[in-house]
Design a protein around this motif. Structure first.
Motif, PDB file in Angstrom:
ATOM      1  N   VAL A 106      44.905  -8.038 -27.349  1.00  0.00           N
ATOM      2  CA  VAL A 106      43.584  -7.145 -27.441  1.00  0.00           C
ATOM      3  C   VAL A 106      44.305  -5.887 -28.680  1.00  0.00           C
ATOM      4  O   VAL A 106      43.282  -6.158 -29.460  1.00  0.00           O
ATOM      5  CB  VAL A 106      42.573  -6.513 -26.554  1.00  0.00           C
ATOM      6  N   LEU A 107      44.899  -4.859 -27.986  1.00  0.00           N
ATOM      7  CA  LEU A 107      45.621  -4.046 -29.473  1.00  0.00           C
ATOM      8  C   LEU A 107      46.041  -4.629 -30.363  1.00  0.00           C
ATOM      9  O   LEU A 107      45.481  -4.078 -31.278  1.00  0.00           O
ATOM     10  CB  LEU A 107      46.441  -3.187 -27.660  1.00  0.00           C
ATOM     11  N   LEU A 108      47.004  -5.589 -30.005  1.00  0.00           N
ATOM     12  CA  LEU A 108      47.907  -5.988 -30.944  1.00  0.00           C
ATOM     13  C   LEU A 108      47.468  -6.946 -32.219  1.00  0.00           C
ATOM     14  O   LEU A 108      47.168  -6.540 -33.447  1.00  0.00           O
ATOM     15  CB  LEU A 108      48.752  -6.998 -30.645  1.00  0.00           C
ATOM     16  N   GLY A 109      45.914  -7.383 -32.019  1.00  0.00           N
ATOM     17  CA  GLY A 109      45.522  -8.247 -32.521  1.00  0.00           C
ATOM     18  C   GLY A 109      44.749  -7.165 -33.058  1.00  0.00           C
ATOM     19  O   GLY A 109      44.353  -7.560 -34.414  1.00  0.00           O
ATOM     20  N   THR A 110      44.194  -6.300 -32.637  1.00  0.00           N
ATOM     21  CA  THR A 110      43.474  -5.311 -33.564  1.00  0.00           C
ATOM     22  C   THR A 110      44.002  -4.127 -34.738  1.00  0.00           C
ATOM     23  O   THR A 110      43.830  -4.074 -36.095  1.00  0.00           O
ATOM     24  CB  THR A 110      42.627  -4.114 -32.521  1.00  0.00           C
ATOM     25  N   LEU A 111      45.590  -4.589 -33.776  1.00  0.00           N
ATOM     26  CA  LEU A 111      45.760  -3.882 -35.111  1.00  0.00           C
ATOM     27  C   LEU A 111      46.346  -4.695 -35.982  1.00  0.00           C
ATOM     28  O   LEU A 111      46.446  -4.132 -36.986  1.00  0.00           O
ATOM     29  CB  LEU A 111      47.678  -3.934 -34.744  1.00  0.00           C
ATOM     30  N   VAL A 112      46.566  -5.882 -35.780  1.00  0.00           N
ATOM     31  CA  VAL A 112      46.620  -6.955 -37.156  1.00  0.00           C
ATOM     32  C   VAL A 112      45.014  -7.101 -37.644  1.00  0.00           C
ATOM     33  O   VAL A 112      46.113  -7.332 -39.183  1.00  0.00           O
ATOM     34  CB  VAL A 112      47.668  -7.942 -35.822  1.00  0.00           C
ATOM     35  N   ALA A 123      42.134 -10.945 -33.769  1.00  0.00           N
ATOM     36  CA  ALA A 123      42.358 -10.706 -35.438  1.00  0.00           C
ATOM     37  C   ALA A 123      41.239 -11.210 -36.337  1.00  0.00           C
ATOM     38  O   ALA A 123      41.347 -10.414 -37.037  1.00  0.00           O
ATOM     39  CB  ALA A 123      44.135 -10.848 -35.605  1.00  0.00           C
ATOM     40  N   VAL A 124      40.979 -12.726 -35.983  1.00  0.00           N
ATOM     41  CA  VAL A 124      40.115 -13.258 -36.890  1.00  0.00           C
ATOM     42  C   VAL A 124      38.898 -12.380 -36.604  1.00  0.00           C
ATOM     43  O   VAL A 124      38.502 -12.459 -37.719  1.00  0.00           O
ATOM     44  CB  VAL A 124      40.088 -13.916 -36.092  1.00  0.00           C
ATOM     45  N   GLY A 125      38.593 -11.860 -35.175  1.00  0.00           N
ATOM     46  CA  GLY A 125      37.021 -11.303 -35.393  1.00  0.00           C
ATOM     47  C   GLY A 125      37.455  -9.602 -35.457  1.00  0.00           C
ATOM     48  O   GLY A 125      36.245  -9.277 -36.152  1.00  0.00           O
ATOM     49  N   ILE A 126      38.365  -9.309 -35.876  1.00  0.00           N
ATOM     50  CA  ILE A 126      38.341  -7.917 -36.361  1.00  0.00           C
ATOM     51  C   ILE A 126      38.852  -8.314 -37.917  1.00  0.00           C
ATOM     52  O   ILE A 126      37.315  -7.295 -38.999  1.00  0.00           O
ATOM     53  CB  ILE A 126      39.499  -7.168 -35.979  1.00  0.00           C
ATOM     54  N   PRO A 142      30.878  -7.282 -40.829  1.00  0.00           N
ATOM     55  CA  PRO A 142      30.904  -7.237 -41.293  1.00  0.00           C
ATOM     56  C   PRO A 142      31.140  -5.706 -42.306  1.00  0.00           C
ATOM     57  O   PRO A 142      31.236  -5.154 -41.621  1.00  0.00           O
ATOM     58  CB  PRO A 142      29.549  -7.260 -41.505  1.00  0.00           C
ATOM     59  N   GLN A 143      31.293  -6.435 -43.376  1.00  0.00           N
ATOM     60  CA  GLN A 143      31.876  -4.698 -44.529  1.00  0.00           C
ATOM     61  C   GLN A 143      30.673  -3.656 -44.734  1.00  0.00           C
ATOM     62  O   GLN A 143      30.450  -2.551 -44.176  1.00  0.00           O
ATOM     63  CB  GLN A 143      31.622  -5.108 -46.080  1.00  0.00           C
ATOM     64  N   MET A 182      34.613  -2.445 -33.177  1.00  0.00           N
ATOM     65  CA  MET A 182      35.323  -3.390 -33.219  1.00  0.00           C
ATOM     66  C   MET A 182      34.972  -4.124 -32.394  1.00  0.00           C
ATOM     67  O   MET A 182      34.685  -5.152 -32.360  1.00  0.00           O
ATOM     68  CB  MET A 182      36.698  -2.969 -33.671  1.00  0.00           C
ATOM     69  N   LEU A 183      34.982  -3.682 -30.993  1.00  0.00           N
ATOM     70  CA  LEU A 183      34.787  -4.426 -29.614  1.00  0.00           C
ATOM     71  C   LEU A 183      34.473  -4.722 -30.309  1.00  0.00           C
ATOM     72  O   LEU A 183      33.824  -6.610 -29.574  1.00  0.00           O
ATOM     73  CB  LEU A 183      34.980  -3.741 -28.602  1.00  0.00           C
ATOM     74  N   PRO A 184      32.135  -4.769 -29.672  1.00  0.00           N
ATOM     75  CA  PRO A 184      30.728  -5.296 -30.120  1.00  0.00           C
ATOM     76  C   PRO A 184      31.232  -6.574 -31.017  1.00  0.00           C
ATOM     77  O   PRO A 184      31.170  -7.858 -30.540  1.00  0.00           O
ATOM     78  CB  PRO A 184      30.386  -4.577 -30.107  1.00  0.00           C
ATOM     79  N   SER A 185      31.933  -6.070 -32.379  1.00  0.00           N
ATOM     80  CA  SER A 185      31.321  -7.309 -33.544  1.00  0.00           C
ATOM     81  C   SER A 185      31.808  -8.679 -32.912  1.00  0.00           C
ATOM     82  O   SER A 185      32.536  -9.786 -33.166  1.00  0.00           O
ATOM     83  CB  SER A 185      31.854  -6.391 -34.749  1.00  0.00           C
ATOM     84  N   ALA A 186      33.363  -8.192 -32.636  1.00  0.00           N
ATOM     85  CA  ALA A 186      34.957  -9.109 -32.212  1.00  0.00           C
ATOM     86  C   ALA A 186      34.691  -9.658 -30.998  1.00  0.00           C
ATOM     87  O   ALA A 186      35.615 -10.833 -31.179  1.00  0.00           O
ATOM     88  CB  ALA A 186      35.908  -8.326 -32.526  1.00  0.00           C
ATOM     89  N   ALA A 187      33.702  -9.471 -30.400  1.00  0.00           N
ATOM     90  CA  ALA A 187      33.747  -9.880 -28.580  1.00  0.00           C
ATOM     91  C   ALA A 187      33.641 -11.220 -28.711  1.00  0.00           C
ATOM     92  O   ALA A 187      33.825 -12.211 -27.839  1.00  0.00           O
ATOM     93  CB  ALA A 187      32.524  -9.230 -27.689  1.00  0.00           C
ATOM     94  N   PRO A 188      32.861 -12.068 -29.667  1.00  0.00           N
ATOM     95  CA  PRO A 188      32.772 -13.709 -29.502  1.00  0.00           C
ATOM     96  C   PRO A 188      34.182 -14.220 -29.669  1.00  0.00           C
ATOM     97  O   PRO A 188      34.120 -15.415 -29.019  1.00  0.00           O
ATOM     98  CB  PRO A 188      31.616 -14.111 -30.926  1.00  0.00           C
ATOM     99  N   TYR A 189      34.870 -13.346 -31.021  1.00  0.00           N
ATOM    100  CA  TYR A 189      36.263 -14.113 -30.713  1.00  0.00           C
ATOM    101  C   TYR A 189      36.943 -13.739 -29.711  1.00  0.00           C
ATOM    102  O   TYR A 189      38.029 -14.731 -29.822  1.00  0.00           O
ATOM    103  CB  TYR A 189      36.596 -13.589 -31.800  1.00  0.00           C
ATOM    104  N   ILE A 190      37.069 -12.353 -29.622  1.00  0.00           N
ATOM    105  CA  ILE A 190      37.818 -12.134 -28.086  1.00  0.00           C
ATOM    106  C   ILE A 190      38.095 -12.771 -27.266  1.00  0.00           C
ATOM    107  O   ILE A 190      38.654 -13.266 -26.478  1.00  0.00           O
ATOM    108  CB  ILE A 190      37.903 -10.904 -27.581  1.00  0.00           C
ATOM    109  N   PHE A 191      36.388 -13.204 -26.611  1.00  0.00           N
ATOM    110  CA  PHE A 191      36.677 -14.076 -25.182  1.00  0.00           C
ATOM    111  C   PHE A 191      36.838 -15.587 -25.929  1.00  0.00           C
ATOM    112  O   PHE A 191      37.209 -16.200 -24.464  1.00  0.00           O
ATOM    113  CB  PHE A 191      34.526 -14.346 -24.931  1.00  0.00           C
TER     114      PHE A 191
END
Length: 287
Positions: free
Chosen positions: A112-118, A175-178, A182-183, A204-213
């Motif tokens: 999750v941390l690396l995906g967020t960075l990327v 990374a895809v979720g991040i 939306p802008q 970040m986390l709430p918006s990308a959560a579906p992708y993360i899971f």
């Protein structure tokens, strides 16, 4: 008074209607049957075909009836422990699940941390993404000799194999979720002046959560696959070792029973992660 009497009558009518409504309706029964009957029919057909094809004395695999007979002891007594590696299936599965829990948990944190960075940094994506794409194509067992050389012990080596196998889908999906946040969300966070930590947890986390899971579900499945394969080589207690030991002892029926357990536990792990995803994302993550 008339209005009060009318309301009282309506209330009694609604209560009577609720009382007459059965707890189990035909629609609910049909819905349950529609989910349960097809898999049962397919399973029965598969077992029947297996029984017919493997009934010959020259067949390489035993039929289901012989599997149950030959492996009955390990089916009904999974908790025995005679010391060493002579243990019931429960203890082997428990040991494997402990390794998976530790290795997968580490993969979740790092992924999750690396995906967020990327996903957040264009520079990091250009620098790290090609490396990740190369490393994720390496088969899990190819990492085992390297981990054994580094850790000089089977236990941390198996955990490392789980970690390195399951981290890639978590990184990629995070990374895809991040990148798909939306802008408008970013603009709002700039207006209310969220600091980077607040932006991470609140946006970040709430918006990308579906992708993360989605990545977590893929990762936990790969973790279970990796540990079974790794334990065949490192030995000790574990479901992978149990399968390999049964093969060396020519106990094919025990192998089949163990494979059934492996499949069921893999399914349960996937359902658990999917269920947590539905709760965390409030239904936006598919179960």
């Amino acid at each position: 008074m008339a209005t009060g009497a009318t309301l009282s009558t309506a209330s009694r009518a609604r209560a009577a209607t609720k009382a007459r409504t059965p707890l189990v309706t035909m629609a609910s029964v049909r819905g349950v049957a529609a989910r349960i009957v097809p898999p049962l029919v397919v399973l029965a057909g598969f077992l029947l075909l297996w029984e017919v094809l493997c009934s010959s004395p020259t067949a390489g695999l035993p039929p289901p009836s012989r599997v149950v007979t030959e492996a009955w002891d390990i089916i009904v007594n999974p908790f025995y422990d005679n010391g060493g590696t002579d243990k019931g299936l429960f203890w082997h599965i428990s040991a494997s699940l402990q390794r998976v829990a530790l290795g997968f948990s580490l993969a979740v944190i790092a992924g999750v941390l690396l995906g967020t960075l990327v996903g957040q940094s264009e520079w990091a994506m250009r620098g790290l993404d090609p490396i990740f794409q190369v490393l994720r194509t390496i088969p899990p067992l190819a990492w085992l000799p390297l981990s054994l050389a580094a850790f000089r012990d089977g236990q941390p080596s198996a955990i490392f194999v789980i970690f390195i196998t399951s981290i890639w889908p978590i990184i990629i999906n995070t990374a895809v979720g991040i990148r798909n946040i939306p802008q408008d969300y970013r603009n709002v966070s700039a207006v209310i002046r969220l600091n980077p930590i607040e932006f991470f947890y609140k946006i970040m986390l709430p918006s990308a959560a579906p992708y993360i899971f989605t990545g977590l579900r893929i990762g936990v499945g790969l973790s279970w696959l990796a540990i079974v394969a790794a334990e065949m080589l490192i030995g000790g207690v574990g479901i992978g070792f149990f399968i390999w030991d049964a093969w060396n002892s020519s106990h094919i029926s025990e192998i089949i029973v163990a494979l059934v357990y492996v499949g069921l536990i893999g399914f349960v792990l996937d359902r658990l992660v999917a269920g947590v995803g539905v709760l965390v994302t409030r239904g936006t993550s598919a179960a």
